[in-house]
Design a protein around this motif. Structure first.
Motif, PDB file in Angstrom:
ATOM      1  N   GLY A  11       0.789  -1.229   0.000  1.00 51.59           N
ATOM      2  CA  GLY A  11       0.000   0.000   0.000  1.00 51.59           C
ATOM      3  C   GLY A  11       0.815   1.269   0.000  1.00 51.59           C
ATOM      4  O   GLY A  11       0.407   2.280   0.588  1.00 51.59           O
ATOM      5  N   MET A  12       1.967   1.252  -0.670  1.00 51.91           N
ATOM      6  CA  MET A  12       2.814   2.444  -0.709  1.00 51.91           C
ATOM      7  C   MET A  12       2.186   3.487  -1.641  1.00 51.91           C
ATOM      8  O   MET A  12       1.882   3.204  -2.801  1.00 51.91           O
ATOM      9  N   MET A  13       1.998   4.691  -1.106  1.00 59.12           N
ATOM     10  CA  MET A  13       1.390   5.784  -1.856  1.00 59.12           C
ATOM     11  C   MET A  13       2.243   7.036  -1.703  1.00 59.12           C
ATOM     12  O   MET A  13       2.820   7.299  -0.651  1.00 59.12           O
ATOM     13  N   GLY A  14       2.309   7.807  -2.793  1.00 52.13           N
ATOM     14  CA  GLY A  14       3.026   9.072  -2.774  1.00 52.13           C
ATOM     15  C   GLY A  14       2.175  10.197  -3.336  1.00 52.13           C
ATOM     16  O   GLY A  14       1.541  10.035  -4.389  1.00 52.13           O
ATOM     17  N   GLU A  15       2.148  11.313  -2.627  1.00 57.84           N
ATOM     18  CA  GLU A  15       1.407  12.488  -3.080  1.00 57.84           C
ATOM     19  C   GLU A  15       2.413  13.592  -3.399  1.00 57.84           C
ATOM     20  O   GLU A  15       3.112  14.080  -2.515  1.00 57.84           O
ATOM     21  N   GLN A  16       2.489  13.956  -4.670  1.00 55.83           N
ATOM     22  CA  GLN A  16       3.522  14.885  -5.119  1.00 55.83           C
ATOM     23  C   GLN A  16       2.952  16.298  -5.273  1.00 55.83           C
ATOM     24  O   GLN A  16       1.869  16.503  -5.800  1.00 55.83           O
ATOM     25  N   THR A  17       3.717  17.252  -4.780  1.00 54.62           N
ATOM     26  CA  THR A  17       3.394  18.666  -4.967  1.00 54.62           C
ATOM     27  C   THR A  17       4.550  19.330  -5.718  1.00 54.62           C
ATOM     28  O   THR A  17       5.708  18.928  -5.570  1.00 54.62           O
ATOM     29  N   ARG A  18       4.216  20.359  -6.501  1.00 52.55           N
ATOM     30  CA  ARG A  18       5.233  21.089  -7.261  1.00 52.55           C
ATOM     31  C   ARG A  18       4.932  22.582  -7.165  1.00 52.55           C
ATOM     32  O   ARG A  18       3.808  23.018  -7.402  1.00 52.55           O
ATOM     33  N   PHE A  19       5.970  23.326  -6.814  1.00 54.40           N
ATOM     34  CA  PHE A  19       5.830  24.771  -6.639  1.00 54.40           C
ATOM     35  C   PHE A  19       6.953  25.455  -7.420  1.00 54.40           C
ATOM     36  O   PHE A  19       8.134  25.234  -7.148  1.00 54.40           O
ATOM     37  N   THR A  20       6.589  26.243  -8.427  1.00 54.60           N
ATOM     38  CA  THR A  20       7.562  26.925  -9.281  1.00 54.60           C
ATOM     39  C   THR A  20       7.289  28.427  -9.264  1.00 54.60           C
ATOM     40  O   THR A  20       6.136  28.851  -9.429  1.00 54.60           O
ATOM     41  N   ARG A  21       8.343  29.215  -9.096  1.00 52.86           N
ATOM     42  CA  ARG A  21       8.183  30.671  -9.067  1.00 52.86           C
ATOM     43  C   ARG A  21       9.449  31.340  -9.580  1.00 52.86           C
ATOM     44  O   ARG A  21      10.531  30.744  -9.590  1.00 52.86           O
ATOM     45  N   THR A  22       9.297  32.588 -10.019  1.00 57.32           N
ATOM     46  CA  THR A  22      10.438  33.400 -10.444  1.00 57.32           C
ATOM     47  C   THR A  22      10.663  34.505  -9.417  1.00 57.32           C
ATOM     48  O   THR A  22       9.709  35.037  -8.829  1.00 57.32           O
ATOM     49  N   MET A  23      11.949  34.847  -9.232  1.00 60.30           N
ATOM     50  CA  MET A  23      12.317  35.859  -8.253  1.00 60.30           C
ATOM     51  C   MET A  23      13.434  36.731  -8.811  1.00 60.30           C
ATOM     52  O   MET A  23      14.156  36.323  -9.745  1.00 60.30           O
ATOM     53  N   GLU A  24      13.597  37.902  -8.216  1.00 64.56           N
ATOM     54  CA  GLU A  24      14.719  38.795  -8.511  1.00 64.56           C
ATOM     55  C   GLU A  24      15.413  39.149  -7.205  1.00 64.56           C
ATOM     56  O   GLU A  24      14.760  39.397  -6.192  1.00 64.56           O
ATOM     57  N   LEU A  25      16.749  39.164  -7.260  1.00 63.74           N
ATOM     58  CA  LEU A  25      17.545  39.498  -6.095  1.00 63.74           C
ATOM     59  C   LEU A  25      18.275  40.803  -6.347  1.00 63.74           C
ATOM     60  O   LEU A  25      19.054  40.918  -7.316  1.00 63.74           O
ATOM     61  N   PHE A  26      18.019  41.791  -5.485  1.00 58.56           N
ATOM     62  CA  PHE A  26      18.731  43.065  -5.530  1.00 58.56           C
ATOM     63  C   PHE A  26      19.534  43.175  -4.232  1.00 58.56           C
ATOM     64  O   PHE A  26      18.986  43.534  -3.184  1.00 58.56           O
ATOM     65  N   GLY A  27      20.811  42.856  -4.299  1.00 52.80           N
ATOM     66  CA  GLY A  27      21.608  42.867  -3.075  1.00 52.80           C
ATOM     67  C   GLY A  27      21.073  41.829  -2.111  1.00 52.80           C
ATOM     68  O   GLY A  27      21.066  40.625  -2.389  1.00 52.80           O
ATOM     69  N   SER A  28      20.569  42.253  -0.916  1.00 52.25           N
ATOM     70  CA  SER A  28      19.994  41.346   0.068  1.00 52.25           C
ATOM     71  C   SER A  28      18.473  41.310   0.011  1.00 52.25           C
ATOM     72  O   SER A  28      17.834  40.648   0.821  1.00 52.25           O
ATOM     73  N   PHE A  29      17.876  41.995  -0.958  1.00 52.65           N
ATOM     74  CA  PHE A  29      16.424  42.064  -1.074  1.00 52.65           C
ATOM     75  C   PHE A  29      15.944  41.059  -2.118  1.00 52.65           C
ATOM     76  O   PHE A  29      16.483  40.991  -3.230  1.00 52.65           O
ATOM     77  N   VAL A  30      14.897  40.288  -1.756  1.00 52.16           N
ATOM     78  CA  VAL A  30      14.329  39.277  -2.645  1.00 52.16           C
ATOM     79  C   VAL A  30      12.916  39.691  -3.023  1.00 52.16           C
ATOM     80  O   VAL A  30      12.089  39.999  -2.151  1.00 52.16           O
ATOM     81  N   SER A  31      12.638  39.700  -4.308  1.00 55.66           N
ATOM     82  CA  SER A  31      11.321  40.057  -4.808  1.00 55.66           C
ATOM     83  C   SER A  31      10.757  38.903  -5.626  1.00 55.66           C
ATOM     84  O   SER A  31      11.403  38.423  -6.572  1.00 55.66           O
ATOM     85  N   VAL A  32       9.557  38.422  -5.232  1.00 58.70           N
ATOM     86  CA  VAL A  32       8.891  37.357  -5.986  1.00 58.70           C
ATOM     87  C   VAL A  32       8.174  37.983  -7.171  1.00 58.70           C
ATOM     88  O   VAL A  32       7.283  38.822  -7.003  1.00 58.70           O
ATOM     89  N   VAL A  33       8.571  37.580  -8.384  1.00 57.33           N
ATOM     90  CA  VAL A  33       7.993  38.145  -9.590  1.00 57.33           C
ATOM     91  C   VAL A  33       6.674  37.477  -9.933  1.00 57.33           C
ATOM     92  O   VAL A  33       5.649  38.135 -10.163  1.00 57.33           O
ATOM     93  N   ASP A  34       6.670  36.125  -9.931  1.00 51.05           N
ATOM     94  CA  ASP A  34       5.463  35.430 -10.362  1.00 51.05           C
ATOM     95  C   ASP A  34       5.502  33.991  -9.856  1.00 51.05           C
ATOM     96  O   ASP A  34       6.572  33.379  -9.764  1.00 51.05           O
ATOM     97  N   THR A  35       4.347  33.448  -9.512  1.00 52.20           N
ATOM     98  CA  THR A  35       4.194  32.033  -9.199  1.00 52.20           C
ATOM     99  C   THR A  35       3.684  31.327 -10.449  1.00 52.20           C
ATOM    100  O   THR A  35       2.580  31.593 -10.921  1.00 52.20           O
ATOM    101  N   ILE A  36       4.498  30.450 -10.994  1.00 51.71           N
ATOM    102  CA  ILE A  36       4.172  29.792 -12.256  1.00 51.71           C
ATOM    103  C   ILE A  36       3.326  28.549 -12.031  1.00 51.71           C
ATOM    104  O   ILE A  36       2.337  28.318 -12.728  1.00 51.71           O
ATOM    105  N   THR A  37       3.732  27.714 -11.037  1.00 46.59           N
ATOM    106  CA  THR A  37       3.042  26.454 -10.784  1.00 46.59           C
ATOM    107  C   THR A  37       2.874  26.251  -9.286  1.00 46.59           C
ATOM    108  O   THR A  37       3.804  26.469  -8.516  1.00 46.59           O
TER     109      THR A  37
END
Length: 467
Positions: free
Chosen positions: A270-296
């Protein structure tokens, strides 16, 4: 009288609280591996399947998987070895690993460790069958006693561990870098039972809950003149299933020697696996992180998969109470297993492990006639043909693993008011492991492991008569 009853309840409550606290700690350790990694491994080969199979065994057993069975000791691979258990025993093991990984002209080092196992074994039911007989030599009436019983054990252990990180740089058509990393693992919470069917035959059965999570993270980065553009792709699989084991053990004495034959069969259902996938784009300016878009951001339906069934056999020779020599064989049937989630249709071969363990002073109890219990000392080796094989210009290249170990135990003996003595031991073991080769574009790994195991006997579970 009331004070004595209250004191007794407090003593029992302390024992229960101690047990509950240790169980909670074990669950925390087990779940921590699933989420962020126990740091048990760092290997490029853990990128395949469910990760690196740890082959967990209690440190006092060395490579003996099927035949070590005594008043305090048993093996986790063969539940039938619980048949000879006589005292409540708590076992806890942890390890520290130092490794060097070499691939081509690149070298990487690693330091880490974590919990290896967490076990509590105890007697569940005992029956003594007594038959009177007449001893013609001494001209006395005697009683022959045969013990039957059921002994049980609860254990928490990591089955696999994932830990890897590598990067690929490219300058065509533009400068970019792709970093791959993985973490997590699969754990097992198990209830095992050993059935003692007289003096020579023991059977065993165990059932366990398989749970865990493995994670694969890919980061693709492209630098420009002002910032860093990043694409993050995180894939996770939540694992659930059931594991079962059956085993047997036959032991007998011949003259001054003792012989034990054991075996086990393990299966996953009874082995079962539930897969999740999270994809996003980001930009890094020095120490600052900005999330541009969540793709998946997707969760796939649960998917069934297979884990390898396995079987093993072992033989142990014991000379008087002085030393033992144990031989073991185990095979995991990987050829019947298909691709697993991140594995890209990889094909496996059956894994075979050959082990030998020599133990000096193997007893859990003080030998009659000696004032003190002697320190058990063990050494041995394991040769493994792993489940991995890689294509090369000369054909398939198997991945071989070799391990040698040396360990000892420090006894702590406690004597009670009725002149009975109960034993605890602190075990230390040093392992050297070499796996793989630097040829054919593969990686060679060299590990040094230091394992510490606590084997606590009834002294931790019985109430003193005097304080």
């Amino acid at each position: 009288m009331a004070c004595c009853m209250l004191y007794d309840i407090m003593k029992r409550t302390n024992i229960k609280l101690f047990f509950i606290a240790m169980m909670l700690m074990g669950f925390t350790q087990g779940f921590s591996q699933s989420a962020s990694g126990q740091n048990l491994t760092f290997s490029p080969y853990s990128n395949f399947g469910m990760g690196e199979w740890l082959g967990t065994n209690m440190v006092q057993n060395g490579s003996n998987l099927h035949t070590r069975s005594s008043a305090y000791s048993y093996t986790m691979a063969n539940p039938a070895t619980l048949g000879n258990l006589y005292f409540t025993t708590f076992d806890f093991g942890g390890s520290f690993k130092s490794s060097t990984i070499k691939a081509g002209d690149q070298t990487q080092t690693y330091r880490g460790g974590g919990m290896n196992y967490f076990n509590l074994a105890f007697r569940t039911y005992n029956y003594y069958h007594r038959i009177p007989y007449f001893d013609s030599a001494s001209m006395q009436k005697r009683i022959k006693t045969t013990r039957y019983g059921i002994n049980s054990a609860i254990s928490l252990q990591p089955l696999t561990s994932v830990g890897y990180k590598y990067a690929i740089s490219d300058s065509t058509p533009f400068i970019s870098k792709t970093t791959h990393s993985g973490y997590g693992g699969v754990n097992l919470l198990e209830l095992a039972n050993g059935f003692r069917l007289g003096s020579h035959v023991h059977l065993g059965y165990s059932i366990g809950r398989v749970f865990g999570q493995i994670n694969d993270q890919t980061i693709f980065s492209v630098p420009d003149s002002t910032n860093l553009n990043v694409l993050e792709d995180l894939k996770s699989v939540l694992i659930r299933g059931t594991q079962q084991k059956v085993g047997f053990l036959v032991d007998f004495k011949w003259d001054s020697t003792y012989h034990s034959f054991g075996g086990s069969y393990q299966t996953y259902n009874g082995m079962m696996g539930e897969q999740t996938r999270f994809t996003r784009t980001m930009e890094l300016f020095g120490s600052f992180v900005s999330v541009v878009d969540t793709i998946t951001n997707l969760t796939s339906p649960k998917q069934s998969f297979q884990l390898p069934n396995s079987f093993g056999l072992g033989y142990q020779f014991k000379y008087r109470q002085s030393w033992t020599l144990a031989l073991d064989y185990k095979q995991q049937n990987w050829q019947q297993v298909g691709a697993m989630f991140f594995d890209a249709q990889r094909k496996y071969k059956d894994r075979k492990d050959y082990g030998v363990t020599f133990t000096l002073h193997p007893n859990d109890l003080r030998v009659q006639g000696r004032r003190k219990m002697q320190w058990p000392v063990r050494f041995g080796a394991v040769y493994s043909e792993t489940q991995y094989a890689f294509a090369s210009s000369t054909g398939q290249v198997p991945l071989i693993q070799e391990r040698v170990f040396l360990g000892f135990g420090v006894p702590i003996v406690r004597r009670y008011f009725d002149n009975s003595s109960l034993t605890s031991l602190i075990h230390v073991q040093l392992d050297y492991v070499q796996r793989g080769t630097t040829q054919y574009g593969l990686a060679q790994e060299k590990f040094f492991n230091v394992t510490l195991g606590l084997q606590l006997g009834d002294v931790w579970f019985q109430r003193r008569k005097f304080d």
